[in-house]
Design a protein around this motif. Structure first.
Motif, PDB file in Angstrom:
ATOM      1  N   VAL A 146      -1.786   1.345 -41.383  1.00  0.00           N
ATOM      2  CA  VAL A 146      -2.737   0.342 -40.900  1.00  0.00           C
ATOM      3  C   VAL A 146      -2.118  -1.049 -40.969  1.00  0.00           C
ATOM      4  O   VAL A 146      -2.219  -1.842 -40.018  1.00  0.00           O
ATOM      5  N   VAL A 147      -1.447  -1.365 -42.065  1.00  0.00           N
ATOM      6  CA  VAL A 147      -0.817  -2.681 -42.214  1.00  0.00           C
ATOM      7  C   VAL A 147       0.265  -2.874 -41.165  1.00  0.00           C
ATOM      8  O   VAL A 147       0.356  -3.928 -40.523  1.00  0.00           O
ATOM      9  N   ILE A 148       1.094  -1.879 -40.961  1.00  0.00           N
ATOM     10  CA  ILE A 148       2.169  -1.986 -39.963  1.00  0.00           C
ATOM     11  C   ILE A 148       1.593  -2.149 -38.563  1.00  0.00           C
ATOM     12  O   ILE A 148       2.077  -2.967 -37.768  1.00  0.00           O
ATOM     13  N   ASP A 149       0.544  -1.399 -38.248  1.00  0.00           N
ATOM     14  CA  ASP A 149      -0.065  -1.497 -36.927  1.00  0.00           C
ATOM     15  C   ASP A 149      -0.641  -2.889 -36.696  1.00  0.00           C
ATOM     16  O   ASP A 149      -0.432  -3.488 -35.628  1.00  0.00           O
ATOM     17  N   ASN A 150      -1.339  -3.417 -37.685  1.00  0.00           N
ATOM     18  CA  ASN A 150      -1.913  -4.762 -37.546  1.00  0.00           C
ATOM     19  C   ASN A 150      -0.828  -5.825 -37.475  1.00  0.00           C
ATOM     20  O   ASN A 150      -0.923  -6.777 -36.688  1.00  0.00           O
ATOM     21  N   SER A 151       0.208  -5.691 -38.248  1.00  0.00           N
ATOM     22  CA  SER A 151       1.269  -6.693 -38.234  1.00  0.00           C
ATOM     23  C   SER A 151       2.096  -6.606 -36.951  1.00  0.00           C
ATOM     24  O   SER A 151       2.626  -7.612 -36.492  1.00  0.00           O
ATOM     25  N   ARG A 152       2.214  -5.436 -36.359  1.00  0.00           N
ATOM     26  CA  ARG A 152       2.919  -5.292 -35.079  1.00  0.00           C
ATOM     27  C   ARG A 152       2.251  -6.137 -34.014  1.00  0.00           C
ATOM     28  O   ARG A 152       2.909  -6.884 -33.295  1.00  0.00           O
ATOM     29  N   GLU A 153       0.927  -6.041 -33.948  1.00  0.00           N
ATOM     30  CA  GLU A 153       0.198  -6.839 -32.958  1.00  0.00           C
ATOM     31  C   GLU A 153       0.335  -8.332 -33.252  1.00  0.00           C
ATOM     32  O   GLU A 153       0.519  -9.138 -32.332  1.00  0.00           O
ATOM     33  N   ALA A 154       0.254  -8.713 -34.519  1.00  0.00           N
ATOM     34  CA  ALA A 154       0.368 -10.130 -34.884  1.00  0.00           C
ATOM     35  C   ALA A 154       1.765 -10.658 -34.554  1.00  0.00           C
ATOM     36  O   ALA A 154       1.910 -11.775 -34.028  1.00  0.00           O
ATOM     37  N   LEU A 155       2.799  -9.869 -34.820  1.00  0.00           N
ATOM     38  CA  LEU A 155       4.169 -10.294 -34.512  1.00  0.00           C
ATOM     39  C   LEU A 155       4.374 -10.429 -33.010  1.00  0.00           C
ATOM     40  O   LEU A 155       5.037 -11.353 -32.535  1.00  0.00           O
ATOM     41  N   TRP A 156       3.833  -9.508 -32.236  1.00  0.00           N
ATOM     42  CA  TRP A 156       3.964  -9.574 -30.782  1.00  0.00           C
ATOM     43  C   TRP A 156       3.337 -10.855 -30.250  1.00  0.00           C
ATOM     44  O   TRP A 156       3.923 -11.571 -29.453  1.00  0.00           O
ATOM     45  N   LYS A 157       2.128 -11.133 -30.715  1.00  0.00           N
ATOM     46  CA  LYS A 157       1.444 -12.336 -30.246  1.00  0.00           C
ATOM     47  C   LYS A 157       2.173 -13.606 -30.679  1.00  0.00           C
ATOM     48  O   LYS A 157       2.192 -14.593 -29.963  1.00  0.00           O
ATOM     49  N   MET A 158       2.793 -13.575 -31.856  1.00  0.00           N
ATOM     50  CA  MET A 158       3.503 -14.736 -32.365  1.00  0.00           C
ATOM     51  C   MET A 158       4.770 -15.001 -31.537  1.00  0.00           C
ATOM     52  O   MET A 158       5.100 -16.135 -31.218  1.00  0.00           O
ATOM     53  N   HIS A 159       5.498 -13.946 -31.171  1.00  0.00           N
ATOM     54  CA  HIS A 159       6.753 -14.114 -30.438  1.00  0.00           C
ATOM     55  C   HIS A 159       6.566 -14.163 -28.920  1.00  0.00           C
ATOM     56  O   HIS A 159       7.479 -14.568 -28.199  1.00  0.00           O
ATOM     57  N   ASN A 160       5.448 -13.713 -28.425  1.00  0.00           N
ATOM     58  CA  ASN A 160       5.191 -13.694 -26.986  1.00  0.00           C
ATOM     59  C   ASN A 160       3.826 -14.323 -26.703  1.00  0.00           C
ATOM     60  O   ASN A 160       2.887 -13.624 -26.308  1.00  0.00           O
ATOM     61  N   PRO A 161       3.707 -15.599 -26.856  1.00  0.00           N
ATOM     62  CA  PRO A 161       2.396 -16.222 -26.637  1.00  0.00           C
ATOM     63  C   PRO A 161       1.998 -16.147 -25.167  1.00  0.00           C
ATOM     64  O   PRO A 161       2.824 -16.294 -24.273  1.00  0.00           O
ATOM     65  N   GLY A 162       0.750 -15.843 -24.937  1.00  0.00           N
ATOM     66  CA  GLY A 162       0.230 -15.808 -23.581  1.00  0.00           C
ATOM     67  C   GLY A 162       0.388 -14.473 -22.895  1.00  0.00           C
ATOM     68  O   GLY A 162      -0.131 -14.264 -21.815  1.00  0.00           O
TER      69      GLY A 162
END
Length: 181
Positions: A146-162
């Motif tokens: 669960v932590v990895i799945d949530n952090s994957r989405e957060a990292l994607w949004k952080m590195h690829n805004p928009g």
């Protein structure tokens, strides 16, 4: 037959006292010691040795002793004898042999004592150390996923805004299609 009387100890005896009483009686009644005695004496000693061995087997194991104490104290002496006979017969049926020594599974194979209590078996299973450790391990794994799945989405949004992940995958597929033409 009271297993405590067979060994000559009281109900509050420690494991060491039970072990010492068993050793003394085992030496006294061992069949090899009576191999040259008359047949009635030899048979009596062998029977007594079997009783002492089976009493020790029950009283030296904490679970078996607790179960014996529970069944023998809540009922009369005759049912105590019946418990002893059921236990001894189950021990012999399960592959035990020779002077009361039986396999480690003899107590596990004696399931008729638990047939009346439906919740006893599942409760024992769900409270074993192995089950609880496996449950804790599975919980830790699930929590990690669960932590990895949530952090994957957060990292994607952080590195690829928009951009959403789906939009990025569509653009990759379009690029592959253009390259293949």
């Amino acid at each position: 037959m009271d297993l405590y009387k067979v060994l000559g100890v009281n109900r509050s005896a420690t494991k060491d006292e039970i072990k010492e009483a068993f050793r003394k009686l085992a030496v006294k009644y061992h069949p090899d010691k009576h191999s040259h005695s008359a047949k009635p004496v030899r048979d009596s000693a062998t029977l007594r040795f079997k009783q002492v061995s089976e009493a020790y087997e029950v009283l030296s194991d904490d679970r078996k002793r607790a179960h014996y104490n529970l069944t023998s104290s809540s009922s009369s002496a005759s049912s105590s004898y019946n418990y002893y006979q059921r236990y001894a017969n189950a021990s012999r049926r399960s592959g035990g042999g020779g002077y009361g020594f039986s396999s480690a599974n003899s107590y596990k194979n004696n399931r008729q004592n638990y047939a009346s209590n439906f919740w006893h078996v599942p409760l024992r299973f769900f409270t074993t150390r192995a089950f609880l450790l496996n449950l804790a391990f599975a919980g830790a794994l699930y929590g990690g996923i669960v932590v990895i799945d949530n952090s994957r989405e957060a990292l994607w949004k952080m590195h690829n805004p928009g951009k959403s992940f789906e939009e990025a995958m569509e653009s990759i597929e379009k690029a592959k299609a253009r390259r293949d033409k």
